[in-house]
Scaffold this active site. Sequence first.
Site, PDB file in Angstrom:
ATOM      1  N   GLU A 116       0.861  -1.190   0.000  1.00  0.00           N
ATOM      2  CA  GLU A 116       0.000   0.000   0.000  1.00  0.00           C
ATOM      3  C   GLU A 116       0.891   1.233   0.000  1.00  0.00           C
ATOM      4  OE1 GLU A 116      -2.713   0.643   3.200  1.00  0.00           O
ATOM      5  OE2 GLU A 116      -3.673  -1.322   3.021  1.00  0.00           O
ATOM      6  N   GLU A 163     -13.615   5.926  -0.521  1.00  0.00           N
ATOM      7  CA  GLU A 163     -14.524   5.017   0.192  1.00  0.00           C
ATOM      8  C   GLU A 163     -15.299   5.816   1.239  1.00  0.00           C
ATOM      9  OE1 GLU A 163     -12.532   0.957   0.945  1.00  0.00           O
ATOM     10  OE2 GLU A 163     -10.837   2.315   0.651  1.00  0.00           O
ATOM     11  N   GLU A 197      -9.003   9.379   5.322  1.00  0.00           N
ATOM     12  CA  GLU A 197      -9.175   7.966   5.010  1.00  0.00           C
ATOM     13  C   GLU A 197     -10.202   7.734   3.908  1.00  0.00           C
ATOM     14  OE1 GLU A 197      -7.572   5.217   6.181  1.00  0.00           O
ATOM     15  OE2 GLU A 197      -6.191   6.586   7.163  1.00  0.00           O
ATOM     16  N   LYS A 229     -15.619   4.560   5.033  1.00  0.00           N
ATOM     17  CA  LYS A 229     -14.443   4.155   5.790  1.00  0.00           C
ATOM     18  C   LYS A 229     -14.354   4.980   7.065  1.00  0.00           C
ATOM     19  CE  LYS A 229      -9.743   2.625   5.091  1.00  0.00           C
ATOM     20  NZ  LYS A 229      -8.589   2.559   4.179  1.00  0.00           N
TER      21      LYS A 229
END
Length: 344
Positions: free
Chosen positions: A266, A315, A324, A318
Amino acid sequence: MDIPNNPPIAVAITLFVVTLFLSLCLHFTEAQIGVCNGMIGDNLPAKKDVVDLYKSNGIRAMRLYSPDLDSLQVLQGSGIKLMLDVPNEDVQSLASDQSAAMRWVKTNVVPFASTLKYVVVGNEIHPSDKQASSVLPAMQNVLIALKSKQLENKIMVSTSIDTSLIINSYPPSNGQFNNTAYITPIINFLTSNGSPLLVNIYTYFAYISNQQSISLDYALFTSNGTVVTDPNNGKNYQNLFDAMVDSVYAALAKAGAPNTSVVVSETGWPSAGGDAATVNNAGTYYGNLINHVKQGTPLKPGQTIETYLFAMFDEDKKPGPKTERNFGLFTPTKHPKYGQLNFS
């Protein structure tokens, strides 16, 4: 050996050389850039549309954080190689019960084996976490299950750590693991099976936690020249990403695994929601990173760094800080945030 007088031997040698050459070509042409496919959102595209978006953008590798059946089925025949996680909540059961690992592999791996490259047993599990003692036995049980299906030479088993497990990372050559009792047996497993260590590396979080010592240019690959010279080996660093990767290599060497490779499982930069989290900074980071990883690092020059960008989409569900929810390379409507990045 008189090759001309032994045509069958000559033919056999020729075939061997050609086969070796082709296998090396296939190895080196595998995707060096993948993209993580997070799914913590209620507005994301259909699974087929997601795979089509990967293909149309030349993204040839995906990380999937749990065995989503619809995604696995659509990936078949796509040419996209997959890094598939055993979710953290399943690690303990696979560690304690070999039959559970056999079932997990039979259900989630065997039907899709042609697509899979890695099984990742746990993501960012720390030595203090309840699953910590289960990571290695779960990896061992998954490998046993793969061997029972003759897949151990096609699919690698690893785990994904974050850089909080590395201490003394400045200068990079001082890097070492902060809990050798936890990580050394895992590294020994990786080394004995030829698997890489997967590491989540974020220059963004390093930068925002230490802006007094780390410049934005250093974190974004935009420094004009050397920023750090490692006094222990004279290696010069122009960007933080290389320094962080090399601190992991240094830690591996101290753990007795100097030849174990690192895959960046990641990395990314948020486009909104926090300090320095802008579209311009994120686009700069992703573009420069993609162009850079084929060069290797000062410790491993010319050794391409297989790297997975986080993430395909924003997202919206999340948890955690707003950043995030803003790591996507694409909007949920499939529009690129940063122009046309050249993933290939």
